[in-house]
Design an enzyme around this catalytic site. Structure first.
Site, PDB file in Angstrom:
ATOM      1  CB  SER A 126      -4.546   1.835  -2.631  1.00  0.00           C
ATOM      2  OG  SER A 126      -5.230   1.521  -1.774  1.00  0.00           O
ATOM      3  CG  ASP A 178      -1.020   5.426  -1.288  1.00  0.00           C
ATOM      4  OD1 ASP A 178      -1.222   4.726  -2.144  1.00  0.00           O
ATOM      5  OD2 ASP A 178      -1.197   5.307  -0.071  1.00  0.00           O
ATOM      6  CD  GLU A 215      -3.011   1.539   0.476  1.00  0.00           C
ATOM      7  OE1 GLU A 215      -2.643   2.276  -0.263  1.00  0.00           O
ATOM      8  OE2 GLU A 215      -3.876   0.431   0.237  1.00  0.00           O
ATOM      9  N   GLY A 238     -22.118  12.206 -17.950  1.00  0.00           N
ATOM     10  CA  GLY A 238     -22.256  12.842 -17.014  1.00  0.00           C
ATOM     11  C   GLY A 238     -21.809  12.173 -15.499  1.00  0.00           C
ATOM     12  CG  ASP A 254     -21.365   8.040 -13.427  1.00  0.00           C
ATOM     13  OD1 ASP A 254     -20.703   6.816 -11.995  1.00  0.00           O
ATOM     14  OD2 ASP A 254     -20.918   7.599 -14.461  1.00  0.00           O
ATOM     15  N   GLY A 302     -22.887   6.602 -16.941  1.00  0.00           N
ATOM     16  CA  GLY A 302     -23.409   7.271 -18.128  1.00  0.00           C
ATOM     17  C   GLY A 302     -23.170   8.073 -18.007  1.00  0.00           C
ATOM     18  CG  ASP A 317     -19.315  10.792 -19.338  1.00  0.00           C
ATOM     19  OD1 ASP A 317     -19.325  10.020 -18.112  1.00  0.00           O
ATOM     20  OD2 ASP A 317     -20.190  10.912 -20.162  1.00  0.00           O
ATOM     21  CB  VAL A 318     -16.097   6.142 -17.249  1.00  0.00           C
ATOM     22  CG1 VAL A 318     -16.290   4.649 -17.820  1.00  0.00           C
ATOM     23  CG2 VAL A 318     -14.750   6.732 -16.904  1.00  0.00           C
TER      24      VAL A 318
END
EC number: 3.4.14.9
Length: 563
Positions: A475, A276, A272, A541, A543, A539, A517-518
């Site tokens: 992470s 990072d 971790e 825009g 979400d 969708g 946008d995904v």
């Protein structure tokens, strides 16, 4: 019995248990998975407890955060100093007097405070602590990925009623160390012989998000970034240097951390911590980087509170902070959540950009009165942080468009109402999404998250001199997004502008400008007949799976550079 009677003979009343109240009646005290009780603690053993003192003028603080974070405000970018914040929220003289008198009567020693005087940490023996906090019964526990030892109380504690206006809660009794948003997935099988990459590396990130070799820090500006580590997670400089040798050859970078705040252990590196540091410093390349290390090494310490107190005790801080840890909202007391949220609000007032991982349990799931509900996490659900979700490549071995990473955390808070800055975006999602879960599963009026996203699947990390593939989770996405914001801060600072500060009001006003946008994919949730393991879906825009989307760096830079 009236207040005056409670004030008289305060310590004697503590011992008798009269005139008492519970500051955290709703704090869950069940043992988290993976933790084991080792029995009662020795009465003469010492532990530290943190007393969160009641602050003042919080409504005014909220107004100031809005003013300095809204690009349409004449106060935009005019952030408060730590001294400004301290003068505004410092506990009243009566609060300071009451709490100090109470602790002195109990024999508390070696107490120390912070600049804002709203946290007080004291060392006591177990015997003294159990007398001070009637009902508490301290036990040893061991657990977590590093077999951490802590002392906690499985029973609720009481405080004198006279302290009700003065103490929010006492830290170091119930909460176990926070969980990490990190997973390691099995290596996927390659179909065919053509693949443009075999896992996410800095070069893959830079290509996907349209960074050039020139998109690095200057090394001369007053710009810095930071990540926070808990759970005795440590990074090694040698791992960072090897990571940069392997993956940082095509961009200028720094191969060592500028400053470690806290305790940096000499044990094995944690995946971790390595993740990072390595991806914050490769995304935010050539920018001074700090690491906050709050291991909670002493058994009574709460590492997340340690980190908050470090922020409250230093005037000059990095502009961007990334944190990859959190807990379920329902596992924390209302007093604790509200106070931590206040600390995050104080950071926003000072112009700090705080990014938190959205978690790796999708929408989450738990049972309430025999019925399943989604399970939001905190601090991801705080209205004063920018929360980062996760994505995967649509084609696993091609640098293509992104889709939802099914573990990406997201949803609606059961604690915080929807902030005004996201009202329009969330209302539009709720009214137009064709795949909305049944209303009984979530609080549609709560603060919705995440706000943005980035790749979270299949990273390469170097830990203990070993390159490790297929490390996944938010992470990973959180330090990547944080590093890119640090690059934007670099441009702003060099052009005489203030750093970005609390990003969300501006982010939502710009309706996703500068972000990819995904629009494909759903994340996980309850495995029942009604939702069949599906939470929310992405969708057009905003979400509650990927927020506004993932960074298109040159467009995002243009969007966020002015004013």
């Amino acid at each position: 019995m009236g207040l005056q009677a409670c004030l008289l003979g305060l310590f004697a009343l503590i011992l008798s248990g009269k005139c008492s109240y519970s500051p955290e009646p709703d704090q869950r005290r069940t043992l988290p998975p993976g933790w084991v009780s080792l029995g009662r603690a020795d009465p003469e053993e010492e532990l530290s407890l943190t007393f969160a003192l009641r602050q003042q003028n919080l409504e005014r603080l909220s107004e100031l955060v809005q003013a300095v974070s809204d690009p349409n405000s004449p106060q935009y970018g005019k952030y408060l100093t730590l001294e400004n914040v301290a003068d505004l929220v410092r506990p009243s003289p009566l609060t300071l007097h009451m709490v100090q008198k109470w602790l002195l009567a109990a024999g508390a020693q070696k107490c120390h405070s912070v600049i804002t005087q709203d946290f007080l940490t004291c060392w006591l023996s177990i015997r003294q602590a159990e007398l001070l906090l009637p009902g508490a019964e301290f036990h040893h526990y061991v657990g977590g990925p590093t077999e951490t030892h802590v002392v906690r109380s499985p029973r609720p504690y009481q405080l004198p009623q006279a302290l009700a206006p003065h103490v929010d809660f006492v830290g170091g009794l119930h909460r176990f160390p926070p969980t990490s948003s990190l997973r390691q997935r099995p290596e996927p099988q390659v179909t065919g012989t053509v693949g443009l990459h075999l896992g996410v590396t800095p070069s893959v990130i830079r290509k996907r998000y349209n960074l050039t070799s020139q998109d690095v820090g200057s090394g001369t500006s007053n710009n810095s970034q930071a990540c926070a580590q808990f759970l005795e997670q440590y990074f090694h400089d040698s791992d960072l240097a090897q990571f940069m040798r392997l993956f940082g050859g095509n961009f200028a970078h720094q191969a060592s951390v500028t400053r470690v705040v806290g305790q940096q252990g000499r044990g094995r590196a944690g995946i971790e911590a390595s993740l990072d540091v390595q991806y914050l410093m490769s995304a935010g390349a050539n920018i001074s980087t700090w690491v906050y290390s709050s291991p909670g090494r002493h058994e009574g310490q709460e590492p997340f509170l340690q980190w908050l107190m470090l922020l409250s005790n230093e005037s000059a801080l990095p502009h961007v902070h990334t944190v990859s840890y959190g807990d379920e909202e329902d596992s924390l007391s209302s007093a604790y959540i509200q106070r931590v949220n206040t600390e995050l609000m104080k950071a926003a007032a000072r112009g700090l950009t705080l990014l938190f991982a959205s978690g790796d349990s999708g929408a989450g799931c738990w049972s309430v009165s025999g019925r399943h509900q989604f399970r939001p996490t905190f601090p991801a659900s705080s209205p004063y942080v920018t929360t980062v979700g996760g994505t995967s490549f649509q084609e696993p071995f091609l640098i293509t468009n992104e889709i939802v990473d099914y573990i990406s955390g997201g949803g609606f808070s059961n604690v915080f109402p929807r902030p005004s800055y996201q009202e329009e975006a969330v209302a539009k999602f709720l009214s137009s999404s064709p795949h909305l879960p049944p209303s009984g599963y979530f609080n549609a009026s709560g603060r919705a998250y995440p706000d943005v996203a980035a790749l979270s699947d299949g990273y390469w990390v170097v830990s203990n001199r070993v390159p490790i593939p297929w490390v996944s989770g938010t992470s990973a996405s959180t330090p990547v997004f944080g590093g890119l914001l640090s690059l934007i801060n670099e441009h702003r600072i060099l052009s005489g502008r203030p750093p970005l500060g609390f990003l969300n009001p501006r982010l939502y006003q710009q309706h996703g400008a500068g972000l990819f946008d995904v629009t494909h994919g759903c994340h996980a949730s309850c495995l029942d007949e009604e939702v069949e393991g599906q939470g929310f879906c992405s969708g057009p825009g905003w979400d509650p799976v990927t927020g506004w989307g993932t960074p298109n760096f040159p467009a995002l830079l243009k969007t966020l550079l002015n004013p």
